[in-house]
Design a protein around this motif. Structure first.
Motif, short mmCIF file in Angstrom:
data_model
loop_
_atom_site.label_atom_id
_atom_site.label_comp_id
_atom_site.label_asym_id
_atom_site.label_seq_id
_atom_site.Cartn_x
_atom_site.Cartn_y
_atom_site.Cartn_z
N GLN A 1 11.30 1.96 -0.93
CA GLN A 1 11.52 1.22 0.31
C GLN A 1 11.71 2.19 1.47
OE1 GLN A 1 15.28 -1.14 0.99
NE2 GLN A 1 13.86 -2.86 0.81
N LEU B 1 -1.80 1.32 2.26
CA LEU B 1 -1.33 1.36 0.88
C LEU B 1 -2.54 1.32 -0.04
CD1 LEU B 1 1.65 -1.16 1.08
CD2 LEU B 1 1.84 1.30 0.65
N ALA C 1 3.62 -5.08 -2.50
CA ALA C 1 4.26 -4.63 -1.27
C ALA C 1 4.56 -5.79 -0.32
CB ALA C 1 3.36 -3.62 -0.56
N THR C 2 5.66 -5.62 0.43
CA THR C 2 6.00 -6.55 1.50
C THR C 2 6.44 -5.75 2.72
OG1 THR C 2 8.33 -6.73 0.83
CG2 THR C 2 6.77 -8.35 -0.10
N THR D 1 4.07 -10.56 2.39
CA THR D 1 3.25 -9.91 1.36
C THR D 1 2.06 -9.19 1.96
OG1 THR D 1 3.91 -11.57 -0.27
CG2 THR D 1 1.92 -10.31 -0.74
N LEU E 1 9.27 -1.59 4.77
CA LEU E 1 8.21 -1.71 3.76
C LEU E 1 8.83 -1.54 2.39
CD1 LEU E 1 5.15 -1.76 2.93
CD2 LEU E 1 5.23 0.74 3.16
N SER E 2 8.58 -2.50 1.49
CA SER E 2 9.15 -2.46 0.14
C SER E 2 8.05 -2.57 -0.90
CB SER E 2 10.14 -3.62 -0.07
OG SER E 2 11.19 -3.57 0.88
N LEU E 3 8.15 -1.75 -1.93
CA LEU E 3 7.27 -1.83 -3.09
C LEU E 3 8.13 -2.10 -4.31
CD1 LEU E 3 5.61 -0.04 -0.99
CD2 LEU E 3 4.38 0.82 -2.98
N LEU F 1 1.20 5.84 -0.05
CA LEU F 1 1.50 5.42 1.31
C LEU F 1 0.98 6.50 2.24
CD1 LEU F 1 2.89 3.74 3.55
CD2 LEU F 1 5.03 4.93 2.97
#
Length: 326
Positions: free
Chosen positions: A61, A72, A79-80, A85, A100-102, A115
């Protein structure tokens, strides 16, 4: 600029590698999936060797501290961006403060996400590369894996006009499998014929498990042991990523991107350059197959990858042209 809020382990800054230093005892390092990094840079209009972040363990994150375009690629990490999404193999625009979260990679999508940021991740070059060399503790960000609280600059942050589009992943466009198992093509190497015929046959016919002892230095495989015709003692000699060496126990090791530049184990084969990205995306614990190939076929496979990249560049150019017309 981005700030790391959470990273599980071993995320590093990587480009395409440190070339020209093997004679000084310095390995190449670089990204495990060169196609994924190249595609991320294409999507952003970066230099082809711009550095990105390789993410092999999730969750991951980051917070954007400035407006910044990013891409990405590689494994689909679900990812969000601020909860919205994002598709895999996608370029997007982040605004200051967005997160950004994976999460966990989608099934069968690979094991490493990349990334990339507009202009590339801005870290100093060491011996001509921005790649992290973990064993030597140099390159990348302070010569180490990234951790919570680290801040990284983008070389050209800001707003891109052409975002919100993507590419078909090469795993879908260029599939390669044997009996449903991910496969890589291999050239027999110098000591190949010094192994028993039944061992050679078993290498091609069997599945090989990537063990938990595997890392960026080498993938240790488990399967039917490879047995030499007679014991071998060898002096250390030069090796490169892709070389398959066989220790006395008979369980092969495939040298990966952080491989040391020399070693003394017999060389059974070499995973061709065009398929190293496939092995780099194979998860720890998964099983792979190997396909015997020829030099001419290996060269043709490399040309096929270049054709995929050229087509990707053409599609990106079409998106940019359409954006400018609008």
């Amino acid at each position: 600029m981005i700030e790391l809020l959470s990273t599980a382990a071993l995320a590093t800054v990587q480009d395409h590698g440190r070339m020209g230093s093997l004679r000084h005892g310095v390995g190449t390092s670089g990204c495990m999936d060169q196609l994924a990094l190249a595609a991320g840079n294409l999507l952003l209009g970066n230099d082809e060797n711009a550095a990105g972040i390789e993410i092999p363990v999730f969750p991951f994150q980051v917070r954007f501290t400035h407006d910044c375009a990013f891409a990405l690629t590689g494994a689909d990490g679900q990812a969000t961006l601020d909860g919205m999404t994002l598709p895999p193999w996608w370029v997007a625009q982040a605004r200051e403060g967005q997160v950004l979260s994976l999460g966990l990679p989608a099934a069968r999508s690979g094991s490493r996400a990349y990334l990339t940021l507009a202009g590339g991740v801005d870290v100093p070059q060491v011996l001509g590369s921005r790649s992290t060399q973990l064993r030597g503790a140099f390159g990348g960000h302070e010569g180490r894996s990234l951790r919570q609280g680290d801040r990284l600059n983008a070389a050209a942050p800001g707003t891109l006009r052409t975002t919100d589009f993507g590419l078909v992943p090469p795993a879908l466009a260029l599939p390669l499998a044997v009996d449903g198992c991910a496969a890589m093509r291999v050239l027999p190497a110098a000591e190949y014929l010094r192994y028993r015929e039944d061992s050679r046959a078993a290498f091609w016919a069997g599945e090989w498990k990537i063990t938990a002892q595997s890392d960026r230095y080498g993938y240790r495989l488990a399967g039917e042991p490879l047995v030499p015709i007679a014991p071998m003692e060898m002096r250390s000699h030069g090796i490169v990523p892709g070389v398959i060496q066989v220790p006395p126990g008979g369980q092969p090791i495939v040298q990966m991107r952080d491989a040391q530049p020399s070693g003394g184990y017999p060389k059974f084969g070499t995973v061709i350059e065009a398929d190293l990205w496939r092995l780099g995306q194979a998860p720890i614990g998964s099983r792979v197959r190997f396909i015997e190939t020829t030099y001419d076929a290996a060269v043709a496979a490399l040309a096929e990858l270049q054709a995929w990249l050229h087509e990707a560049a053409r599609l990106v150019a079409l998106h940019r042209a359409a954006a400018w017309r609008n």
